[in-house]
Scaffold this active site. Structure first.
Site, mmCIF file in Angstrom:
data_model
loop_
_atom_site.group_PDB
_atom_site.id
_atom_site.type_symbol
_atom_site.label_atom_id
_atom_site.label_comp_id
_atom_site.label_asym_id
_atom_site.label_seq_id
_atom_site.Cartn_x
_atom_site.Cartn_y
_atom_site.Cartn_z
ATOM 1 N N THR A 13 0.825 -1.221 0.000
ATOM 2 C CA THR A 13 0.000 0.000 0.000
ATOM 3 C C THR A 13 0.855 1.266 0.000
ATOM 4 O OG1 THR A 13 -1.748 -1.196 1.135
ATOM 5 C CG2 THR A 13 -1.823 1.183 1.317
ATOM 6 N N SER A 56 1.403 -7.377 -1.239
ATOM 7 C CA SER A 56 2.114 -8.447 -0.522
ATOM 8 C C SER A 56 1.408 -9.805 -0.541
ATOM 9 C CB SER A 56 2.501 -8.015 0.896
ATOM 10 O OG SER A 56 1.416 -8.057 1.769
ATOM 11 N N THR A 89 1.676 -4.756 4.265
ATOM 12 C CA THR A 89 1.551 -5.212 5.657
ATOM 13 C C THR A 89 1.000 -6.636 5.777
ATOM 14 O OG1 THR A 89 -0.624 -4.182 5.767
ATOM 15 C CG2 THR A 89 1.219 -2.917 6.657
ATOM 16 N N ASP A 90 0.204 -7.057 4.774
ATOM 17 C CA ASP A 90 -0.513 -8.342 4.907
ATOM 18 C C ASP A 90 0.415 -9.524 5.185
ATOM 19 O OD1 ASP A 90 -2.803 -6.964 4.385
ATOM 20 O OD2 ASP A 90 -3.179 -7.840 2.408
HETATM 21 N N1 ASP Z 1 -2.925 -5.506 0.828
HETATM 22 C C1 ASP Z 1 -1.812 -4.649 0.991
HETATM 23 C C2 ASP Z 1 -0.538 -5.450 0.864
HETATM 24 O O1 ASP Z 1 -0.221 -6.196 1.762
HETATM 25 C C3 ASP Z 1 -1.853 -4.000 2.300
HETATM 26 C C4 ASP Z 1 -0.626 -3.254 2.627
HETATM 27 O O2 ASP Z 1 0.244 -3.019 1.835
HETATM 28 O O3 ASP Z 1 -0.528 -2.867 3.745
HETATM 29 O O4 ASP Z 1 0.155 -5.267 -0.095
#
Ligand code: ASP
Length: 334
Positions: A13, A56, A89-90
């Site tokens: 993100t 991610s 983050t995922d």
């Molecule tokens: N869905 C996103 C990912 O993990 C969320 C993020 O980046 O925090 O790429």
């Protein structure tokens, strides 16, 4: 001493924007914006390596291995003081743990991310990168293994997990707490995590499955794993490390008939598994059937560790030893 910090971007993100259609998507060149943060160059000389720009959930173990080799290479450079890796983050905790197990250096490696995209009000990306670079450039961050820095908290890759689907204070280390904080005037560590192991790997075994048990689980679906090419299994059992009775028979069959390492961890997010209960499916029963105890790590991290270990050896006893020893800081296993 002002050193060079290399930022390796992988996507997430932090490199995404809301599209005209309304959904959030990767921005072409989004990673490059990361070095345009005000005040960054005052902390350290920053170099950017655009490794990938993926969400991610698209991260794979083979990409993690490639990333690990790249980070090891960068850290061997004398001019580099530390590395920051940006990521979604995922799955950040999986990549962080993979790097923790496979990056062989005392120099800081700090992973960061954002919960809010580039053009979202109150985006946390720039602040998180700034803080992560401060940690990576600090002498205090050396020798901790891979660190995760978001929301001005510093966590150990071995302990941290994403706890909240939407909040910027999503990363926490349940049962442990953060290692330290980033404040306006200093990077401060309160403690050290003492369970680091490092493995020098050239390959990994990607065919490792993760199964979370449930009441009434007969485990039959897992008997398909060998036929599908899976070579290892991690099971998230209940509590201290117990599973339903029928699943116990299946696990034994996988270990004995298929020589498949089966690692047991807990659905609880605090505490270790142990061979306490001797009823059918209890931890002591599972141990006598050849199941390996995965200690205190989560299912997703035990899977990463099994993939790394199986890249080194197929010897079940050696794999067991690496999981069941109580970790001591910085043991290196080749
Ligand atoms: N869905 C996103 C990912 O993990 C969320 C993020 O980046 O925090 O790429």
């Amino acid at each position: 001493m002002r050193g060079k910090v290399v930022i390796v971007t992988t996507g997430g993100t932090i490199a995404m924007v809301k599209s005209p259609g309304g959904g959030v998507v990767p921005l072409e060149g989004g990673n490059r914006l990361i070095t345009a943060i005000e005040g960054l160059q005052e902390i350290a000389e920053v170099e950017l390596i655009d490794f990938s720009n993926i969400p991610s959930p698209h991260m794979t173990p083979s990409r993690m291995l490639k990333l690990s080799k790249r980070v090891n290479e960068i850290l061997r450079r004398e001019d580099v003081k530390g590395v920051v890796v940006t990521h979604g983050t995922d799955t950040l905790e999986e990549t962080a743990y993979f790097l923790d197990l496979t990056v062989d250096s005392e120099k800081p490696v700090v992973m960061t991310a954002s919960m809010r995209n580039i053009n979202e009000l109150g985006t946390d990306g720039p602040r998180n990168v700034l803080s992560a670079v401060r940690v990576a450039a600090s002498d205090e961050a050396r020798g901790h293994g891979v660190l995760v820095c978001l929301n001005d908290e510093i966590h150990a890759a071995r302990e941290v997990t994403k706890t909240y689907t939407s909040n910027v204070a999503t990363f926490d280390s349940p049962g442990y707490g953060n290692l330290g904080i980033v404040d306006e005037d200093a990077v401060i560590f309160f403690r050290r995590s003492l369970t680091r192991s490092v493995y020098r790997v050239d390959r990994i075994e990607e065919m490792v499955y993760l199964h979370k048990t449930f009441t009434g689980d007969d485990g039959r679906v897992l008997l398909e794993l060998p036929r599908m090419g899976y070579k290892g299994l991690v099971v998230e059992g209940f509590g201290r490390g117990n599973v339903p009775p029928k699943l116990a028979d299946v696990l034994e069959e996988l270990v004995v008939e298929w020589s498949m390492p089966v690692v047991l961890v807990s659905r609880c997010f605090k505490g270790r598994v142990l061979n306490v209960y001797a009823y059918k499916g209890g931890g002591a029963d599972l141990r006598s059937r050849g199941v390996i105890f995965g200690q205190e790590v989560s299912g997703q991290k035990a899977r990463i560790k099994l993939m790394v270990l199986m890249g080194l050896t197929n010897d079940m006893d050696r794999i067991r030893k690496e999981f069941e020893k109580m970790g001591k800081a910085r043991e290196i296993h080749v």
